[in-house]
Design a protein around this motif. Structure first.
Motif, PDB file in Angstrom:
ATOM      1  N   SER A   1       0.839  -1.192   0.000  1.00 46.12           N
ATOM      2  CA  SER A   1       0.000   0.000   0.000  1.00 46.12           C
ATOM      3  C   SER A   1       0.871   1.239   0.000  1.00 46.12           C
ATOM      4  CB  SER A   1      -0.925  -0.016   1.213  1.00 46.12           C
ATOM      5  OG  SER A   1      -0.410   0.797   2.229  1.00 46.12           O
ATOM      6  N   ILE A   2       0.269   2.363  -0.291  1.00 44.15           N
ATOM      7  CA  ILE A   2       1.009   3.624  -0.290  1.00 44.15           C
ATOM      8  C   ILE A   2       1.009   4.247   1.092  1.00 44.15           C
ATOM      9  CG2 ILE A   2       0.463   4.155  -2.669  1.00 44.15           C
ATOM     10  CD1 ILE A   2      -1.581   6.217  -1.290  1.00 44.15           C
ATOM     11  N   ASP A   3       0.252   3.655   2.015  1.00 40.87           N
ATOM     12  CA  ASP A   3      -0.029   4.339   3.272  1.00 40.87           C
ATOM     13  C   ASP A   3       0.813   3.763   4.395  1.00 40.87           C
ATOM     14  OD1 ASP A   3      -3.167   5.185   4.937  1.00 40.87           O
ATOM     15  OD2 ASP A   3      -1.100   5.811   5.258  1.00 40.87           O
ATOM     16  N   ASP A   4       1.721   4.558   4.926  1.00 37.44           N
ATOM     17  CA  ASP A   4       2.489   4.077   6.080  1.00 37.44           C
ATOM     18  C   ASP A   4       2.294   5.014   7.261  1.00 37.44           C
ATOM     19  OD1 ASP A   4       5.853   5.410   5.831  1.00 37.44           O
ATOM     20  OD2 ASP A   4       3.932   6.249   5.186  1.00 37.44           O
ATOM     21  N   GLU A   5       1.141   5.692   7.290  1.00 39.51           N
ATOM     22  CA  GLU A   5       0.914   6.660   8.365  1.00 39.51           C
ATOM     23  C   GLU A   5       0.971   6.034   9.739  1.00 39.51           C
ATOM     24  OE1 GLU A   5      -2.268   9.794   7.872  1.00 39.51           O
ATOM     25  OE2 GLU A   5      -2.781   8.325   6.328  1.00 39.51           O
TER      26      GLU A   5
ATOM     27  N   PRO B   1       5.350   3.822  10.409  1.00 38.88           N
ATOM     28  CA  PRO B   1       6.290   4.511   9.530  1.00 38.88           C
ATOM     29  C   PRO B   1       7.264   3.581   8.856  1.00 38.88           C
ATOM     30  CG  PRO B   1       6.044   5.728  11.548  1.00 38.88           C
ATOM     31  CD  PRO B   1       5.277   4.460  11.726  1.00 38.88           C
ATOM     32  N   ALA B   2       7.423   3.744   7.566  1.00 39.39           N
ATOM     33  CA  ALA B   2       8.330   2.986   6.707  1.00 39.39           C
ATOM     34  C   ALA B   2       7.903   1.534   6.509  1.00 39.39           C
ATOM     35  CB  ALA B   2       9.771   3.040   7.212  1.00 39.39           C
TER      36      ALA B   2
ATOM     37  N   PHE C   1       5.253  -0.471   4.371  1.00 40.08           N
ATOM     38  CA  PHE C   1       4.272  -0.258   3.317  1.00 40.08           C
ATOM     39  C   PHE C   1       3.544  -1.541   2.947  1.00 40.08           C
ATOM     40  CE2 PHE C   1       5.012   4.067   2.102  1.00 40.08           C
ATOM     41  CZ  PHE C   1       6.306   4.329   2.488  1.00 40.08           C
TER      42      PHE C   1
ATOM     43  N   ARG D   1      10.303   3.818  14.671  1.00 42.71           N
ATOM     44  CA  ARG D   1      11.046   3.505  13.459  1.00 42.71           C
ATOM     45  C   ARG D   1      12.452   2.998  13.747  1.00 42.71           C
ATOM     46  NH1 ARG D   1      13.040   5.901   8.528  1.00 42.71           N
ATOM     47  NH2 ARG D   1      13.930   7.660   9.642  1.00 42.71           N
TER      48      ARG D   1
ATOM     49  N   LEU E   1      -6.673   6.373   3.970  1.00 35.09           N
ATOM     50  CA  LEU E   1      -5.982   7.640   4.213  1.00 35.09           C
ATOM     51  C   LEU E   1      -6.717   8.413   5.290  1.00 35.09           C
ATOM     52  CD1 LEU E   1      -5.250   8.744   0.559  1.00 35.09           C
ATOM     53  CD2 LEU E   1      -3.659   7.785   2.179  1.00 35.09           C
TER      54      LEU E   1
ATOM     55  N   LEU F   1      -6.810  13.938   7.870  1.00 36.15           N
ATOM     56  CA  LEU F   1      -5.834  15.033   7.832  1.00 36.15           C
ATOM     57  C   LEU F   1      -5.115  15.077   6.486  1.00 36.15           C
ATOM     58  CD1 LEU F   1      -4.448  17.257   9.459  1.00 36.15           C
ATOM     59  CD2 LEU F   1      -2.816  15.561  10.261  1.00 36.15           C
ATOM     60  N   VAL F   2      -4.702  13.909   6.032  1.00 34.70           N
ATOM     61  CA  VAL F   2      -4.001  13.845   4.746  1.00 34.70           C
ATOM     62  C   VAL F   2      -4.905  14.321   3.617  1.00 34.70           C
ATOM     63  CG1 VAL F   2      -3.109  12.217   3.041  1.00 34.70           C
ATOM     64  CG2 VAL F   2      -2.375  12.059   5.409  1.00 34.70           C
TER      65      VAL F   2
ATOM     66  N   MET G   1      -4.340  17.657   1.253  1.00 31.79           N
ATOM     67  CA  MET G   1      -4.273  17.528  -0.199  1.00 31.79           C
ATOM     68  C   MET G   1      -5.314  18.395  -0.872  1.00 31.79           C
ATOM     69  SD  MET G   1      -1.767  15.811  -1.060  1.00 31.79           S
ATOM     70  CE  MET G   1      -2.186  15.895  -2.788  1.00 31.79           C
TER      71      MET G   1
END
Lengths: 426, 405
Positions: B254-258, B261-262, B264, B293, B365, B368-369, B373
């Motif tokens: 996925s694109i989301d690592d909120e 962190p790091a 995916f 992290r 997502l 907040l993100v 955007m």
């Protein structure tokens, strides 16, 4: 040719031989390379300026600092750079970290001011001519310097280690000392440039004093709105590029599954692309003008590149190549705009201020970026960078509107600038 | 593993078809999902003599379904997952048979015909590898293996003491029966089980999103002395296949690592075509209690392979419910790499997973993100529009004509 004769005439206005404006006064036949009015000579000066930048960026850190600018000033800054690098290397040899820090500090005083000097020299020699190309080439050489540094220093260190037989602080110090030879190159270039500049002033009776004489902090209050907008564009753009590259390697390893070497390669593609493309873009912007439109294109492309990296899993080579192209385009189109909105005697202050706040922004945002990454991850960091680029985009749009509303000259095409110059000369 | 190439807004994944996922989201109300909360009860079932035997029954009752999680440390730690379509199903335990050498039929969920899905997970062995000379992160095995600890030969604490009704959690803490090297003298292997009555996301990394149809397991190795300087640990997990085949293991990129962190990627084990049971985890373990992290270790999962029953430590719970004819499938998890953070930093290792039924939870997502955007893309566009209109329609201040003088 026509325009150069015109300019020579204008510059010789207060010469003793005032026999009619139609007769061009050529003070003896100098070879093209030595004649300050000729393109060939300007190219030689350009070459020296570029190597000045190459040497700097081969060793650079960024520190905001501005000092008096003239021929002597540049030589002094070059000396600071050389001395700073020597102190840095000595710190390595004697294993004293504080000495290394001090050396970097001294280097930074000289290095950053030399960058400003470079910009000012460029405008002084190339305004109204190939200014965009010059900025492009300067950037190109700087990036080549960075790339050479990245690739060469590691190799040099291993060679020194092999010959000295041990790894450690002595090896590091010796490597840095050898690398410092490029700083000597910078000093030689500064000396040559100072000589050529003085010679041009003598031959052309160019009023050298007008260009970047003394930097006065009070000049800051005279900066116009378009100039402040240019500063904003600069700051918010670069904070979305350099800190990202700094933190990008792990991003490519974790999100896209690249190996360590592939991640380093893709991280450096921005510099690798900007080295050849900056002169090309510079030439393009020179030929077409319309700087604001080019800046707009560059910022929008960077925004698109960050969005690709954040929200898709597409191959990041696409996005990073776009970033490299837009970064080069922006540098070629943005920095010369300062010369259009600032009178020549404030140019040094303007460039110095721009460098200063750019570096301040980078320092603050680098720390902030690290904090965001540790707590919220890469997606949020990318969104943060997108927000910064968006602010830059907002400033570009505002600049376009303000320029349009006030009838400013920032977005003139090349032909319009020619016409303006001709009409002023009459 | 299939290659993950298809970009979609939000994420790309290797699941068998995004269309299927969309269809399932729409069909969700008709399955075991669709209810808002469940009534969750935790019960430690005492044996026929009234002595607690470390059999924990978590019963999550919804409006028209019930989930039973039966956690036990009789033999190796194991969990039985049973989903029924009635809110009135219950577990029946025949202790004398359960503690006998032939426990078949000792555990039952009644009424039997209400069972929609049932399977089990058994944690059979704890591995340890010496990674000193290994440079390849993804090597199989990640180093020279030491003799593994069989989790069937551990002795466990009394979980009644660790039962916490407020957080709906209980912890099994164990150490080997025979410990000649005294590795576990000051340490233990803990399995912390937590059930949920509604959706949420814990603050503790890796912050897996849970729903009311899931429960969370956190495996933590604390304080045990490693047998080498750079020891990597691993866990062997066995499960029952739903048919002749093993369950499928998927990696979702996925694109989301909120929330991690790091990281995916989300790994999943699916027992069959949805809706059925699933196990979900992030391929990351942590070497510090607070996570983060800088203490994140990569977690490699080996592919699922069918295995014969006899080499594995036997779980009486599984045999009691499913009988003895079973086809087991096993996979190994390995935590850490030879460089970077590791167990050696603080003698702490923790890994979490979710176990549940239905559609696995998917990260989205955060607002907040999305808000940032929207503003970032909208503001320049709006400014351009407004400014353009102003220039076109507003007062003309600049003329194209040059002044004559």
């Amino acid at each position: 040719m026509e325009e150069e004769e015109e300019e020579a005439r204008g510059l010789l206005a207060d010469g003793p031989d005032d026999a009619g404006r139609d007769a061009p006064a050529v003070p003896g036949a100098l070879p093209a390379l030595c004649d300050p009015r000729r393109l060939a000579h300007r190219l030689l000066v350009l070459l020296l300026m570029c190597f000045l930048g190459f040497a700097i960026f081969a060793m650079i850190i960024r520190l905001p600092f501005r000092l008096r600018l003239n021929g002597w000033g540049t030589i002094i800054f070059s000396c600071f750079v050389c001395i700073g690098q020597v102190i840095f290397a000595l710190g390595g040899i004697f294993n004293a970290f504080w000495l290394m820090e001090f050396g970097r500090f001294v280097f930074g005083i000289g290095g950053e001011s030399l960058a400003v000097a470079q910009n000012t020299y460029a405008v002084s020699w190339f305004k109204g001519k190939e200014l965009n190309l010059v900025f492009g080439l300067q950037l190109s050489m700087a990036r080549i310097g960075s790339t050479v540094n990245m690739n060469l220093m590691g190799w040099l260190y291993s060679k020194v280690e092999a010959s000295l037989g041990s790894a450690g602080h002595t090896t590091l110090g010796v490597t840095l000392m050898i690398g410092g030879i490029t700083c000597i190159l910078s000093l030689i270039c500064a000396l040559a440039l100072a000589y050529l500049d003085q010679r041009a002033e003598r031959i052309l009776h160019k009023e050298q004093g007008k260009t970047g004489e003394v930097i006065k902090l009070t000049d800051v209050k005279d900066f116009s709105l378009p100039l402040w907008l240019i500063f904003i564009i600069c700051v918010f753009y670069y904070v979305a590029v350099f800190p990202f590259i700094g933190l990008g390697k792990v991003f490519f390893i974790e999100k896209f599954g690249f190996s360590s070497q592939a991640a380093s390669a893709i991280n450096s593609v921005v510099y690798v692309i900007s080295a050849p493309m900056s002169p090309i873009f510079g030439l393009m912007v020179d030929k077409t003008g319309k700087n604001i439109i080019w800046v707009l294109c560059a910022v929008v492309t960077t925004l698109a590149s960050h969005m690709l990296l954040a929200f898709t899993l597409w191959n990041p080579w696409i996005a990073m190549s776009l970033l490299g192209l837009s970064y080069s385009l922006l540098a070629c189109a943005l920095w010369p705009m300062v010369a259009f909105v600032v009178p020549e005697h404030q140019l040094g202050t303007a460039y110095g201020f721009m460098q200063s706040i750019q570096n301040l922004g980078l320092a603050i945002i680098s720390i902030l970026a690290g904090m965001i990454l540790d707590t919220r991850g890469y997606l949020f960091l990318e969104v943060f960078f997108i927000a910064c680029v968006s602010l830059s985009l907002l400033a570009v749009v505002l600049l376009y509107l303000v320029n349009r509303a006030r009838g400013g000259n920032l977005n003139y095409s090349a032909r319009q600038r020619e016409e303006m110059k001709l009409s002023h000369a009459e | 593993m299939c290659s993950c190439e298809e970009p979609r807004w939000g994420w790309g994944h290797c699941a068998p078809g995004p269309i299927l996922l969309l269809g399932l989201l729409l069909a969700a109300p008709f399955g075991l999902l669709g209810e808002e909360t469940r009534q969750v009860t935790l019960e430690v079932i005492p044996d026929s003599m009234g002595l607690p035997q470390n059999l924990l029954h978590i019963r999550a009752v919804g409006t028209n379904s019930t989930l039973h999680y039966v956690w036990s440390s009789l033999g190796p730690p194991a969990v039985l997952l049973v989903a029924t379509n009635t809110p009135h199903s219950d577990l029946s335990v025949n202790w004398s048979r359960l503690l006998s050498p032939e426990p078949d039929g000792a555990l039952m969920v009644l009424p039997k015909d209400s069972i929609q899905f049932s399977s089990a997970l058994v944690f059979t062995r704890l591995f340890e590898f010496d990674s000193t000379n290994t440079s390849d992160v993804a090597a199989e095995p990640p180093g020279k293996p030491y003799p593994p600890y069989s989790l069937a030969e551990f002795s466990w604490n009394n979980i009644t003491d660790s039962l916490d009704p407020a957080t709906l959690s209980a912890t099994f803490r164990g150490h080997p029966n025979q410990d000649p090297t005294r590795a576990f003298a000051n340490g233990s292997l803990a399995f912390r089980v937590q059930a949920f009555s509604r959706s949420g996301r814990p603050a503790q990394p890796p912050r897996l999103l849970h729903t009311m149809d899931t429960c969370q397991l956190e495996v933590a190795l604390v304080g045990a002395s490693p047998r080498g300087n750079r020891s990597l640990f691993g866990l062997e997990v066995a499960t029952l296949g739903q048919g002749p085949d093993c369950p499928s293991m998927q990696e979702q990129h996925s694109i989301d690592d909120e929330y991690a962190p790091a990281v995916f990627q989300l790994d999943q084990l699916l027992w069959g075509s949805l809706p059925s049971g699933f196990v979900q985890w992030r391929p990351v373990a942590f070497s510090q209690k607070q996570g983060g992290r800088e203490s994140a270790l990569p977690c490699q999962a080996s592919p699922l392979h069918p295995t014969l029953a006899y080499p594995l430590p036997q779980s009486p719970i599984v045999r009691a419910f499913f009988g003895s004819h079973n086809n087991f499938c096993a996979f190994n998890l390995t935590f850490g790499a030879s460089t970077g953070p590791g167990y050696w930093d603080q003698h702490y290792l923790s890994w979490s997973m979710l176990l549940g039924v239905g559609t696995p939870p998917v990260d989205a997502l955060s607002p907040l993100v999305l808000g940032i955007m929207a503003v970032a893309l909208g503001a320049p566009g709006f400014m351009l529009l407004a400014g353009g209109l102003f220039l076109l329609l507003g007062p003309k201040r600049y003329s194209e004509y040059q002044p004559i003088n």
